[in-house]
Design an enzyme around this catalytic site. Structure first.
Site, PDB file in Angstrom:
ATOM      1  CE1 TYR A 131       0.630  -0.934   9.832  1.00 40.19           C
ATOM      2  CE2 TYR A 131       0.701   1.389  10.379  1.00 40.19           C
ATOM      3  CZ  TYR A 131       1.318   0.154  10.316  1.00 40.19           C
ATOM      4  OH  TYR A 131       2.610   0.010  10.745  1.00 40.19           O
ATOM      5  CE  LYS A 159       2.524   0.054   6.405  1.00 43.63           C
ATOM      6  NZ  LYS A 159       2.944  -0.103   7.806  1.00 43.63           N
TER       7      LYS A 159
END
Length: 296
Positions: A131, A159
C-alpha cells in the site's frame, strides 16, 4: 483476487466499540453485489484506531459474511512483531490477502521499508498487497523501492495512490511499472476520484472506498473502464463528479462516513474519536449531492 473491483467498507463504531450488526450488513451488501474482493479494515475501515482483538474480530466477521468472496485485511502497525501477530490472526480467520502500508512514528528510510516488507513477505502464507499511501503514512516509495518490494516472494498487488498525471503520462507510468514487476503482481489504484483514469491507463484493480457503500454503481464504472470503453467510463464518472469533488476537498473517509450516517446505514457518529464525519455546511452539501441521484 487482485483484479477487478475491491470494495473497502467502513468499520462502524458506537461508543468506541464495533457495531457488528451494521458492519455485517455492509459486508452482506458487498457479497450480494458480487464484488471481486473485500478490503476489510483498510484505511476506510479505521484499522489503525482499533485494538488487535477488535481487528481479529472484524476480520473474522468479514470472512464469515463474505459468502466466498475473497477478503483482504490490513496488518499495518508501528512494530514488526505486531504486524506478524495481526497477520497470524488474519490468516487463521481465512483471509486471502493482507494489506500493508509502511506505518511509522519515526520516518522510515527506504532501506528500513524494504526490510519491513521482506520480513513480512517471507513470514506470511497468503499474498501481500503493497500500500503506497503517502497521504496517511508520510512515506514515499521511490520507483526503485517499489519495484524491489514487488519482486519479493508472496507479493500479489500494488495499491497505488493517485499520481495526478495526465492520462497519457499515467499510461506511460503504468506501462513502465508493469514491465519492471513480476507478471504475478497486479497494479491497482486507490483514490476514487482518479480511479477511472487509472483503470483506463492500465491498472488492473480498483481499491474503492465508494464501493464499500455503493458496490453496484462502482462495479458499473469499473467494468466500463477495465473493458476500455472510454465513452461509457466518461459518462459514468461524470455522474459521480459531485461526489468526487467532496472526496478531493474533504478526504474520502469523512465523506463516506457521513454518507453512511445520512442514509441510515450506520449510527451517528460512526468514526473513532477524535475523527468526525462531515459536519455543518459540508454535511449539508453532501446531503444535497445524495439527493441528486440514487446511489446503490
Amino acid at each position: 483476487m487482485f483484479t477487478g473491483l475491491s470494495a473497502f467498507p467502513l468499520t462502524p463504531l458506537v461508543n468506541g466499540q464495533v457495531d457488528e450488526t451494521a458492519f455485517l450488513s455492509l459486508i452482506e451488501t458487498l457479497a450480494a453485489a458480487r464484488v471481486d474482493s473485500i478490503g476489510a479494515l483498510g484505511s476506510t475501515g479505521s484499522y489503525a484506531y482499533l485494538s488487535r482483538q477488535q481487528r481479529a474480530r472484524v476480520t473474522a466477521l468479514a470472512v464469515e459474511a463474505a459468502d466466498g468472496i475473497p477478503v483482504m485485511t490490513s496488518i499495518g502497525a508501528l512494530r514488526l512483531d505486531e504486524m506478524l501477530q495481526l497477520a497470524d490472526d488474519a490468516q487463521r480467520a481465512g483471509v486471502r490477502g493482507l494489506l500493508l502500508a509502511p506505518l511509522s512514528y519515526q520516518p522510515l528510510s527506504q532501506e528500513e521499508a524494504y526490510r519491513l516488507y521482506e520480513r513480512v513477505a517471507l513470514a506470511v502464507s497468503v499474498p501481500l498487497c503493497i500500500y503506497d499511501n503517502p497521504a496517511t503514512t508520510g512515506f514515499t516509495f521511490t520507483p526503485d523501492l517499489l519495484r524491489a518490494v514487488a519482486r519479493l516472494p508472496n507479493i500479489g498487488s500494488i495499491k497505488l495512490s493517485p499520481s495526478g498525471a495526465a492520462p497519457a503520462q499515467m499510461a506511460e507510468e503504468m506501462a513502465a511499472l508493469r514491465r519492471d514487476i513480476p507478471a504475478t503482481v497486479t497494479t491497482g489504484t486507490s483514490g476514487d476520484a482518479q480511479a477511472a483514469s487509472a483503470l483506463l491507463a492500465g491498472a488492473e484493480i480498483w481499491y474503492s472506498v465508494a464501493a464499500g457503500l455503493w458496490p453496484h454503481d462502482m462495479r458499473a464504472l469499473a467494468e466500463a473502464a477495465l473493458s476500455g470503453d472510454e465513452a461509457r467510463t466518461a459518462a459514468l464518472n461524470a455522474s459521480f463528479e459531485p461526489l468526487w469533488a467532496l472526496f478531493r476537498h474533504h478526504g474520502s473517509l469523512r465523506v463516506i462516513a457521513a454518507a453512511a450516517e445520512l442514509t441510515g446505514r450506520v449510527a451517528t457518529p460512526c468514526l473513532p474519536e477524535p475523527l468526525q464525519s462531515l459536519q455543518g455546511d459540508a454535511r449539508a452539501q453532501l446531503q444535497h449531492v445524495l439527493a441528486l441521484r440514487e446511489y446503490r
